[in-house]
Enzyme design. Structure first.
Site, short mmCIF file in Angstrom:
data_model
loop_
_atom_site.label_atom_id
_atom_site.label_comp_id
_atom_site.label_asym_id
_atom_site.label_seq_id
_atom_site.Cartn_x
_atom_site.Cartn_y
_atom_site.Cartn_z
N ASP A 16 -67.03 28.61 23.48
CA ASP A 16 -66.38 27.67 24.43
C ASP A 16 -67.00 28.06 25.76
O ASP A 16 -67.05 29.12 26.16
CB ASP A 16 -65.04 27.77 24.54
CG ASP A 16 -64.40 26.59 24.94
OD1 ASP A 16 -64.85 25.50 25.23
OD2 ASP A 16 -63.11 26.30 25.15
N ASN A 64 -66.01 16.39 18.20
CA ASN A 64 -66.81 16.38 19.24
C ASN A 64 -67.90 15.13 19.31
O ASN A 64 -68.30 14.83 20.14
CB ASN A 64 -67.97 17.56 19.01
CG ASN A 64 -67.39 19.08 19.35
OD1 ASN A 64 -67.79 19.99 18.97
ND2 ASN A 64 -66.47 19.02 20.33
C1 FPP Z 1 -68.48 24.09 23.71
O1 FPP Z 1 -68.65 24.27 25.26
C2 FPP Z 1 -69.70 24.22 23.20
C3 FPP Z 1 -70.13 23.30 22.09
C4 FPP Z 1 -69.31 22.20 21.89
C5 FPP Z 1 -71.51 23.33 21.53
C6 FPP Z 1 -72.35 24.71 20.90
C7 FPP Z 1 -73.50 24.57 20.49
C8 FPP Z 1 -74.49 25.43 20.97
C9 FPP Z 1 -74.13 26.79 21.53
C10 FPP Z 1 -75.89 24.85 20.58
C11 FPP Z 1 -75.92 25.32 19.00
C12 FPP Z 1 -77.39 25.11 18.54
C13 FPP Z 1 -77.70 25.44 17.31
C14 FPP Z 1 -79.17 25.05 16.83
C15 FPP Z 1 -77.14 26.35 16.09
P1 FPP Z 1 -68.01 23.07 25.80
O2 FPP Z 1 -69.13 22.10 26.25
O3 FPP Z 1 -66.82 22.59 25.19
O4 FPP Z 1 -67.75 23.85 27.29
P2 FPP Z 1 -66.26 23.30 28.49
O5 FPP Z 1 -65.17 23.46 27.65
O6 FPP Z 1 -66.61 24.42 29.49
O7 FPP Z 1 -66.94 21.83 28.89
#
Ligand code: FPP
Length: 232
Positions: A16, A64
């Protein structure tokens, strides 16, 4: 007081804070996901050093899809281009890639990238990285119950049968679930298995994670006393 001498065997990670990491730098949210992927690579290498057998990364949840069309498309693009695109990295480090979630509902090019990567890494045995994608804990339980009832033809299902029909039943049960970016909830991640998993929450945003954070997670796990409802 006895604590866990080793482990965890299976670590679950709720990655996160990618968006917040990008916002702090006035970058688009997508830049946070690119850095998040770099963190994932640092983390899996250290997890292997620590003797962890499986790390499950919460990559894309069944919720998501509610994000902007542009962000969903970018995440799917990242998965298609980077999942199979990192093959030499996985093979160099002995990383087996597996996927967990409702894969049938994913776009065909994403399913294809997952299938090709699973096949190309199936003989790697140093560590398994599970990519939870289009994954929701409630959805997984519903699908497991459906599969179990279909197999048995019965009208009731036991806890054991549900466990045996989760997405990757051959893997060890998750020992610890951690979350970055100072949020303290499970957000529909590994709900069945979290019944007795250790939980830990850390302040650092996901793109800032690396070897030190995983060392700290392992230290924290080894201090926990696991009783599974019994007594010491
Ligand atoms: C959460 O942060 C993150 C995600 C929903 C995506 C995670 C994906 C990756 C790290 C890429 C993975 C790729 C591969 C090829 C496995 P958020 O966007 O919810 O952060 P925030 O809460 O600060 O908005």
């Amino acid at each position: 007081m006895p604590t866990s001498a080793s482990g965890p065997r299976h670590l679950g990670i709720i990655m996160d804070g990618n968006g917040r990491w990008a916002k702090k730098r006035s970058l688009p949210r997508t830049a946070g996901h690119v850095e998040g992927l770099k963190a994932l690579k640092r983390v899996i290498i250290e997890a292997k050093e620590q003797g962890i057998e499986v790390v499950t990364f919460y990559t894309f949840s069944t919720e998501n899809w509610k994000r902007s069309e542009q962000e969903v498309a970018y995440l799917m693009h990242l998965i298609v281009s980077k999942l199979h695109g990192e093959l030499s990295f996985y093979n160099r480090h002995g990383i087996r890639i597996r996927a967990r979630g409702d894969l049938q509902a994913l776009p065909p090019e994403v399913r294809d990238a997952i299938a090709r990567t699973e096949e190309a890494t199936k003989d790697n045995s140093a560590i398994t990285a599970v990519i939870a994608i289009n994954y929701g804990g409630r959805d997984e339980i519903c699908r497991a119950v459906g599969r179990a009832l279909k197999k048995s033809g019965a009208q009731e299902v036991s806890e054991e049968e549900i466990g045996q029909n989760l997405d990757l039943p051959d893997l060890p049960v998750v020992d610890m679930i951690v979350r970055s970016a100072d949020e303290q909830r499970l957000s529909n991640f590994l709900l069945w298995e979290s019944a007795y998993a250790e939980l830990a929450f850390y302040e650092k945003l996901w793109p800032d994670w690396g070897a030190e954070e995983i060392k700290a997670v392992c230290r924290d796990y080894r201090l926990r006393v696991r009783k599974f409802g019994g007594v010491e």
